[in-house]
Scaffold this motif. Structure first.
Motif, PDB file in Angstrom:
ATOM      1  N   ASN B 404     -18.949  52.837  -3.891  1.00 23.06           N
ATOM      2  CA  ASN B 404     -19.950  52.635  -4.940  1.00 23.06           C
ATOM      3  C   ASN B 404     -21.129  51.760  -4.531  1.00 23.06           C
ATOM      4  N   PHE B 405     -21.094  51.256  -3.274  1.00 22.11           N
ATOM      5  CA  PHE B 405     -22.184  50.379  -2.828  1.00 22.11           C
ATOM      6  C   PHE B 405     -23.534  51.089  -2.884  1.00 22.11           C
ATOM      7  N   ILE B 406     -24.539  50.333  -3.243  1.00 18.89           N
ATOM      8  CA  ILE B 406     -25.920  50.784  -3.090  1.00 18.89           C
ATOM      9  C   ILE B 406     -26.241  50.726  -1.596  1.00 18.89           C
ATOM     10  N   THR B 407     -26.748  51.809  -1.057  1.00 19.58           N
ATOM     11  CA  THR B 407     -27.063  51.815   0.374  1.00 19.58           C
ATOM     12  C   THR B 407     -28.528  52.145   0.650  1.00 19.58           C
ATOM     13  N   GLN B 408     -29.231  52.624  -0.379  1.00 14.28           N
ATOM     14  CA  GLN B 408     -30.638  52.985  -0.195  1.00 14.28           C
ATOM     15  C   GLN B 408     -31.519  51.977  -0.923  1.00 14.28           C
ATOM     16  N   PHE B 409     -32.492  51.435  -0.233  1.00 15.30           N
ATOM     17  CA  PHE B 409     -33.396  50.453  -0.831  1.00 15.30           C
ATOM     18  C   PHE B 409     -34.830  50.895  -0.647  1.00 15.30           C
ATOM     19  N   PRO B 410     -35.733  50.547  -1.546  1.00 15.23           N
ATOM     20  CA  PRO B 410     -35.494  49.789  -2.783  1.00 15.23           C
ATOM     21  C   PRO B 410     -34.639  50.590  -3.773  1.00 15.23           C
ATOM     22  N   TYR B 411     -33.920  49.841  -4.631  1.00 19.27           N
ATOM     23  CA  TYR B 411     -33.029  50.475  -5.588  1.00 19.27           C
ATOM     24  C   TYR B 411     -33.317  49.948  -6.988  1.00 19.27           C
ATOM     25  N   GLN B 412     -33.594  50.868  -7.887  1.00 19.03           N
ATOM     26  CA  GLN B 412     -33.853  50.495  -9.285  1.00 19.03           C
ATOM     27  C   GLN B 412     -32.530  50.564 -10.053  1.00 19.03           C
ATOM     28  N   THR B 413     -32.078  49.446 -10.586  1.00 18.85           N
ATOM     29  CA  THR B 413     -30.841  49.446 -11.368  1.00 18.85           C
ATOM     30  C   THR B 413     -31.133  49.911 -12.790  1.00 18.85           C
ATOM     31  N   PRO B 414     -30.085  50.302 -13.523  1.00 17.31           N
ATOM     32  CA  PRO B 414     -30.316  50.668 -14.928  1.00 17.31           C
ATOM     33  C   PRO B 414     -30.517  49.445 -15.825  1.00 17.31           C
ATOM     34  N   VAL B 415     -30.446  48.247 -15.246  1.00 18.64           N
ATOM     35  CA  VAL B 415     -30.642  47.031 -16.048  1.00 18.64           C
ATOM     36  C   VAL B 415     -31.823  46.214 -15.510  1.00 18.64           C
ATOM     37  N   ASP B 420     -34.855  44.903  -3.467  1.00 20.90           N
ATOM     38  CA  ASP B 420     -35.755  45.296  -2.372  1.00 20.90           C
ATOM     39  C   ASP B 420     -35.002  45.621  -1.087  1.00 20.90           C
ATOM     40  N   THR B 421     -33.898  44.904  -0.859  1.00 23.26           N
ATOM     41  CA  THR B 421     -33.217  45.088   0.421  1.00 23.26           C
ATOM     42  C   THR B 421     -31.814  44.526   0.350  1.00 23.26           C
ATOM     43  N   GLY B 422     -30.979  44.906   1.292  1.00 21.00           N
ATOM     44  CA  GLY B 422     -29.605  44.406   1.361  1.00 21.00           C
ATOM     45  C   GLY B 422     -28.786  45.305   2.273  1.00 21.00           C
ATOM     46  N   ASN B 423     -27.627  44.792   2.667  1.00 17.96           N
ATOM     47  CA  ASN B 423     -26.695  45.605   3.448  1.00 17.96           C
ATOM     48  C   ASN B 423     -25.285  45.150   3.094  1.00 17.96           C
ATOM     49  N   TYR B 424     -24.764  45.723   2.019  1.00 16.83           N
ATOM     50  CA  TYR B 424     -23.521  45.226   1.446  1.00 16.83           C
ATOM     51  C   TYR B 424     -22.317  45.593   2.309  1.00 16.83           C
ATOM     52  N   GLU B 425     -22.401  46.730   2.987  1.00 12.32           N
ATOM     53  CA  GLU B 425     -21.292  47.111   3.859  1.00 12.32           C
ATOM     54  C   GLU B 425     -21.169  46.126   5.021  1.00 12.32           C
ATOM     55  N   PHE B 634     -38.066  39.309  -7.876  1.00 12.55           N
ATOM     56  CA  PHE B 634     -36.965  38.420  -7.545  1.00 12.55           C
ATOM     57  C   PHE B 634     -36.598  38.626  -6.076  1.00 12.55           C
ATOM     58  N   THR B 635     -35.849  37.680  -5.512  1.00 10.91           N
ATOM     59  CA  THR B 635     -35.145  37.938  -4.262  1.00 10.91           C
ATOM     60  C   THR B 635     -33.692  38.244  -4.617  1.00 10.91           C
ATOM     61  N   PHE B 636     -33.006  38.957  -3.726  1.00  5.54           N
ATOM     62  CA  PHE B 636     -31.648  39.409  -4.059  1.00  5.54           C
ATOM     63  C   PHE B 636     -30.632  39.047  -2.967  1.00  5.54           C
ATOM     64  N   PRO B 637     -30.258  37.765  -2.902  1.00  9.12           N
ATOM     65  CA  PRO B 637     -29.171  37.407  -2.003  1.00  9.12           C
ATOM     66  C   PRO B 637     -27.904  38.140  -2.437  1.00  9.12           C
ATOM     67  N   ALA B 638     -27.033  38.412  -1.498  1.00 14.01           N
ATOM     68  CA  ALA B 638     -25.789  39.105  -1.811  1.00 14.01           C
ATOM     69  C   ALA B 638     -24.769  38.728  -0.754  1.00 14.01           C
ATOM     70  N   GLY B 639     -23.516  38.982  -1.062  1.00 10.63           N
ATOM     71  CA  GLY B 639     -22.514  38.655  -0.065  1.00 10.63           C
ATOM     72  C   GLY B 639     -21.129  39.082  -0.477  1.00 10.63           C
ATOM     73  N   SER B 640     -20.185  38.799   0.438  1.00  6.16           N
ATOM     74  CA  SER B 640     -18.785  39.113   0.199  1.00  6.16           C
ATOM     75  C   SER B 640     -17.975  37.838   0.332  1.00  6.16           C
ATOM     76  N   HIS B 641     -17.234  37.518  -0.713  1.00  9.45           N
ATOM     77  CA  HIS B 641     -16.356  36.351  -0.679  1.00  9.45           C
ATOM     78  C   HIS B 641     -14.917  36.834  -0.741  1.00  9.45           C
ATOM     79  N   LEU B 642     -14.104  36.362   0.192  1.00  4.45           N
ATOM     80  CA  LEU B 642     -12.692  36.739   0.233  1.00  4.45           C
ATOM     81  C   LEU B 642     -11.845  35.485   0.129  1.00  4.45           C
ATOM     82  N   CYS B 643     -10.935  35.498  -0.816  1.00  3.91           N
ATOM     83  CA  CYS B 643     -10.089  34.324  -1.046  1.00  3.91           C
ATOM     84  C   CYS B 643      -8.636  34.712  -0.827  1.00  3.91           C
TER      85      CYS B 643
END
Lengths: 156, 792
Positions: B404-415, B420-425, B634-643
């Motif tokens: 379900n990850f967004i992989t194409q940027f820029p990406y317009q959300t429904p909200v 502008d950018t990111g690489n969630y994988e 906005f800027t869009f920091p993102a990340g993965s946290h594993l606990c």
């Protein structure tokens, strides 16, 4: 209503007439202008006010100034020799063991006590030893690293 | 001096003063003739004030003045304003009840301000405060958000007879309903996002002074945005000319949001400084901080995720009740709306999202932004839903995210947001590697052999930082600009002072911003000082919150540097007898292209201030430039946290054995400082998940967690060391490529921790647990399922 109190603060003999309910931390901050010792909770739980009394770390918000009669007090202002940082202070800087700086004087004073008792402390010992000092900025990660490095540097 | 300084872990310039006790925090300020204020606060959650008798108190030793709400009303002192107007689902403006700095007629929470006593010493002020005789007629109280709209609930404000500030919604409800109707699977969760008390270790404090000679005020205050503080106080409350009030936020001992706001205490003592003709100091005791600092979070939420049979997210529906507390704090209204619902897409391509938020008044301290502000609440919703959906559908938790990850940027959300950018994988893959997910099942087995339960939790979050642009914010109800200002002053001898509207209260701007300037101008950071926190020295500023400082404040400085270089190029061209177009600039040197002729920025600066050989006919002397920067997105920091947690089934005690955070903050100026920001955020996020909860007694409205013995602020032995790394996709719309890092830890961590606990307990049949997951709650959850199993 005043009471005369004498003690040695950072090597200097001081005498003052105080309201008997004056806390040691109030005396240091308000009468000696040693504002490096901070008050974070006034209930002895955060440790920002930690100073050394006769070589032992104490919370200066939990002690009346009169209880320090005749004592040797060391505050954060007396830790660095001249303008050179003490190895523990330098370790806090080198390992980014501080952010806003408010808990830092108490942390350093308690770290010095901890290393006196445990010259080669493990991470577990450090975390247990700093249990009485709250920090809201660092998550303690770098404080632990700094105390470990400071302890090693103090041996040299 | 041409080595790059951006990206280097340079030691902080501010540390020497903090390590030697030479910092200057507000309570360290002592002015000649200073007096002390102490506030009389309501001991009741809800009461009518029948009368206040100050006669005994006024006669007490050392008392200079006592003021009550009536005195402020007579002086036409206004109420504390709210900076964001939310329009409800019916097009009506939110209910904005009056918020007098000192209560008028009624108190609405324990700790509400009733009177101020000003005396020669603090002890005298406290002694006299005990003699202020307030006759209260107590009223029933309501403290929980879920109770505020129940029939018969106590009513706080006449203008909101159902205790409702607004009912607000975002998203296409019809599309969401359609998607749910056609879904193969629906995951539903109901939970509380626990109320937190920010607890900066420096308590709030203020020192106010009035100078009769020039009819001007100076206010020292522990605050994150002194220009905003001044604007709100002068224009909306005290009616003073803005230029006659100087607000200084000196060294500030942590904020986390709680020092953004205009509070009653500094407002009252600023006004009283003129009445008394004496400087006045007020410093909160910790018990006052617990009672009266703006709190955070406090949501009740029902959340649903619709999926198809492949685990593709079809739609999300989120219904939230948000507790505003007794009054609207400065930015309270935009936190559970603009900064919450807009984040519900997370890192995913969920095509339809609907969120409805009901904001209610209760007899509790005002609630406002606390580290993350809306985004931790949104991330908790999304990431708990995703993990639960994975468990219910039998799809691996990493796999369902990847699908379900967004992989194409820029990406317009429904909200409403445009990422502008990111690489969630990439962040997920790196986090899984660092956390050794491959070895987890073996570790789980080993733990089992020792009689312990192990769990692994994921949280892949998005945040929106550098709140922007001003005109968009304005169209959504924002009542302020969201730009930042910066000024670069190159002195005649070539050293530099930078004035920034951002404010540092632990973030290390004095170092990070100096690195930005050093990199551009090719000089050592020691030659650059950063000035912040003083309306008397800095042209303007919106301050520091929402991880905006480097992205917005840093960019304003870059824009000012651009102007410095542009002017320097003109001066250098004159000095080198070359055409301006032929002048190249690289880290401090202006050079004639293709030649060895050059001048340094220092020589150019000297020429600018001693303009003997200077194009005075075409150019002003001096080298001082300022810039205002309003972000375009906005800027869009993102990340993965594993606990990874280990639970003792006998006691319910949870221990975090490993916490891994891989974040994408775009370009990084100082990795040492960034890591420190992540550590601190994680500690607050883990604190929310395992330890911290603000609790009011539901009957009396008394704060039950009003000391550090009751409110479990994380201590050194509660936390692990962290594994932290970064990935980098540069922000596309600011020149530094930066995104901001201050809140990430607090945003990502809570869901990672709770998902890990659920993972550990799932074999026992536990599906959900409330935050904070204390040993008692974990133990009870296990017992309940055991009891249920026995009964079955």
């Amino acid at each position: 209503m005043g009471i005369t109190v004498s003690m040695t603060v950072n090597g200097q003999a001081v005498t003052a007439e105080l309201d008997p309910r004056t806390l040691l931390v109030q005396f240091l901050r308000e009468y000696r202008q040693l504002t490096g010792t901070h008050v974070g909770c006034d209930t002895g739980q955060c440790g920002a006010c930690t100073v050394h009394l006769d070589g032992r770390a104490v919370k200066a918000c939990n002690i009346l100034a009169v209880q320090a009669q005749g004592a040797q007090i060391l505050t954060i202002e007396g830790v660095a020799a001249n303008s050179e940082l003490h190895p523990m202070q330098a370790a806090f800087r080198d390992h980014h063991g501080l952010q806003c700086g408010f808990c830092t004087p108490g942390m350093v004073m308690n770290a010095l006590e901890l290393v006196r008792k445990h010259p080669d402390p493990s991470e577990e010992t450090i975390r247990a030893g700093l249990d009485g000092n709250l920090c809201r900025c660092t998550g303690y990660h770098n404080i632990v690293k700094a105390v470990q490095a400071g302890a090693a540097a103090m041996k040299r | 001096m041409n080595a790059p300084v951006i990206g280097q872990p340079i030691k902080r310039k501010e540390d020497y003063r903090f390590l030697t006790g030479s910092g200057m925090y507000t309570d360290d300020v002592t002015l000649p003739g200073q007096t002390y204020a102490y506030f009389v606060r309501s001991p009741h959650a809800h009461a009518t004030i029948r009368s206040i008798d100050v006669s005994k108190a006024r006669a007490a030793p050392g008392v200079i003045a006592i003021f009550t709400g009536d005195d402020l009303a007579r002086a036409k002192v206004g109420g504390l304003p709210c900076g964001w107007l939310i329009t409800d689902v019916n097009g009506q403006p939110m209910k904005e009840p009056p918020h007098p700095p000192l209560a008028q007629g009624k108190v609405r929470y324990v700790g509400d301000h009733v009177a101020v006593v000003i005396a020669e010493t603090l002890n005298q002020a406290k002694d006299a405060a005990e003699l202020v005789d307030v006759d209260y007629a107590t009223l029933p109280a309501v403290v929980n958000a879920g109770d505020a709209r129940k029939p018969g609930a106590a009513v706080l404000h006449d203008i909101a007879p159902d205790n409702t500030c607004y009912v607000w919604a975002l998203g296409d409800k019809a599309a969401v309903d359609r998607a749910f109707a056609g879904a193969d699977h629906v995951t539903t969760l109901e939970f509380t996002n626990n109320r937190l008390i920010p607890n900066a270790i420096e308590p709030r404090a203020a020192v106010a002074q009035y100078s009769r000679g020039d009819d001007a005020y100076t206010l020292y205050v522990a605050n994150q945005n002194p220009h905003v503080e001044r604007l709100l106080m002068t224009a909306f409350v005290l009616g003073l000319p803005e230029h006659k009030v100087r607000v200084i936020a000196p060294d500030v001992g942590g904020g986390f949001g709680s020092k953004i706001y205009l509070y009653a205490e500094e407002t009252v003592i600023t006004w009283a400084a003129k009445q008394t003709g004496r400087p006045i100091k007020w410093t909160a005791e910790r018990s006052e901080s617990f009672l009266s600092d703006a709190h955070g979070r406090d949501h009740l939420t029902k959340a649903e995720l619709a999926l198809d049979k492949n685990g593709t997210f079809l739609a999300m529906r989120v219904i939230t009740t948000a507790n505003m507390g007794a009054y609207l704090s400065t930015f309270a209204s935009c936190i559970p709306t603009i900064l919450y619902a807009t984040l519900l897409a997370g890192q995913y391509t969920t095509p339809a999202i609907y969120c409805q938020v009901t904001a209610v008044f209760t007899n509790t301290a005002p609630v406002d932004a606390y580290r993350g502000a809306g985004r931790p609440e949104a991330t908790y919703v999304v990431e708990r839903l995703v993990d639960t959906a994975a468990r219910e559908t039998g799809i691996d938790r990493a796999e369902i995210r990847r699908r379900n990850f967004i992989t194409q940027f820029p990406y317009q959300t429904p909200v409403a947001l445009l990422y502008d950018t990111g690489n969630y994988e990439a962040t997920l893959a790196e986090a899984m590697k660092l956390a050794d997910v491959a070895g987890f099942e073996a570790r789980r087995k080993q733990a089992e052999d020792r009689g312990k339960l192990r769990g692994l939790g994921y949280s892949t979050y998005i945040e929106a930082c550098g709140l922007a642009p001003s005109n968009v914010a304005g169209s959504l109800g924002g009542r302020a600009g969201l730009f930042e200002a910066g000024e670069v002053r190159v002195h005649p001898t070539g050293t530099v002072t930078v004035f920034t509207g951002s404010h540092s209260h632990g973030q290390g701007h004095e170092t990070t911003f100096a690195q930005v300037v050093a990199d551009r101008l090719g000089m050592p950071v020691e030659n650059i000082d950063i000035v912040h926190g003083d309306t008397g020295r800095i042209l303007f500023g919106m301050g520091t919150y929402g991880s905006r400082s480097i992205a917005v404040g840093g960019t304003a400085i870059v824009k000012a540097l651009d102007k410095i270089v542009a002017k320097g190029r003109k001066i250098a061209a004159h000095m080198l007898e070359a055409a301006e177009a032929d002048i190249e600039f690289d880290r401090g040197n202006f050079k004639v292209a293709g030649t060895d002729k050059s001048v340094t920025i220092g020589q150019v600066a000297f020429a600018a201030y001693v303009p003997h050989n200077y194009p005075l006919d075409k150019l002003e002397p001096g080298l001082n430039e300022s810039a205002f920067y309003d972000p375009t997105n906005f800027t869009f920091p993102a990340g993965s946290h594993l606990c990874e947690v280990e639970i003792d089934p006998e006691t319910g005690q949870t221990r975090i054995v490993n916490f891994t955070a891989v974040d994408d903050f775009g370009k990084i100026i100082n990795p040492m400082i960034v890591e420190g920001q992540v550590h601190g955020g994680l500690a607050q996020g883990i604190g929310q998940a395992l330890l911290e909860a603000c609790v009011y007694d539901p009957e009396s409205g008394q704060l039950l967690t009003g000391t550090y013995m009751d409110y479990a602020l994380p201590r050194a032995d509660d936390l692990p060391s962290f594994r932290v790394a970064t990935k980098e996709t540069p922000c596309t719309h600011n020149p530094l490529g930066v995104k901001g890092c201050g809140e990430a830890g607090a945003i990502g961590a809570p869901a990672a921790v709770i998902n890990a606990i659920i993972d550990a307990l799932a074999p026992l049949g536990v599906r959900d647990i409330e935050m904070p997951a204390t040993a008692e709650r974990v133990w009870r959850a296990m017992q309940n399922t055991r009891e249920l199993k026995k009964a079955a």
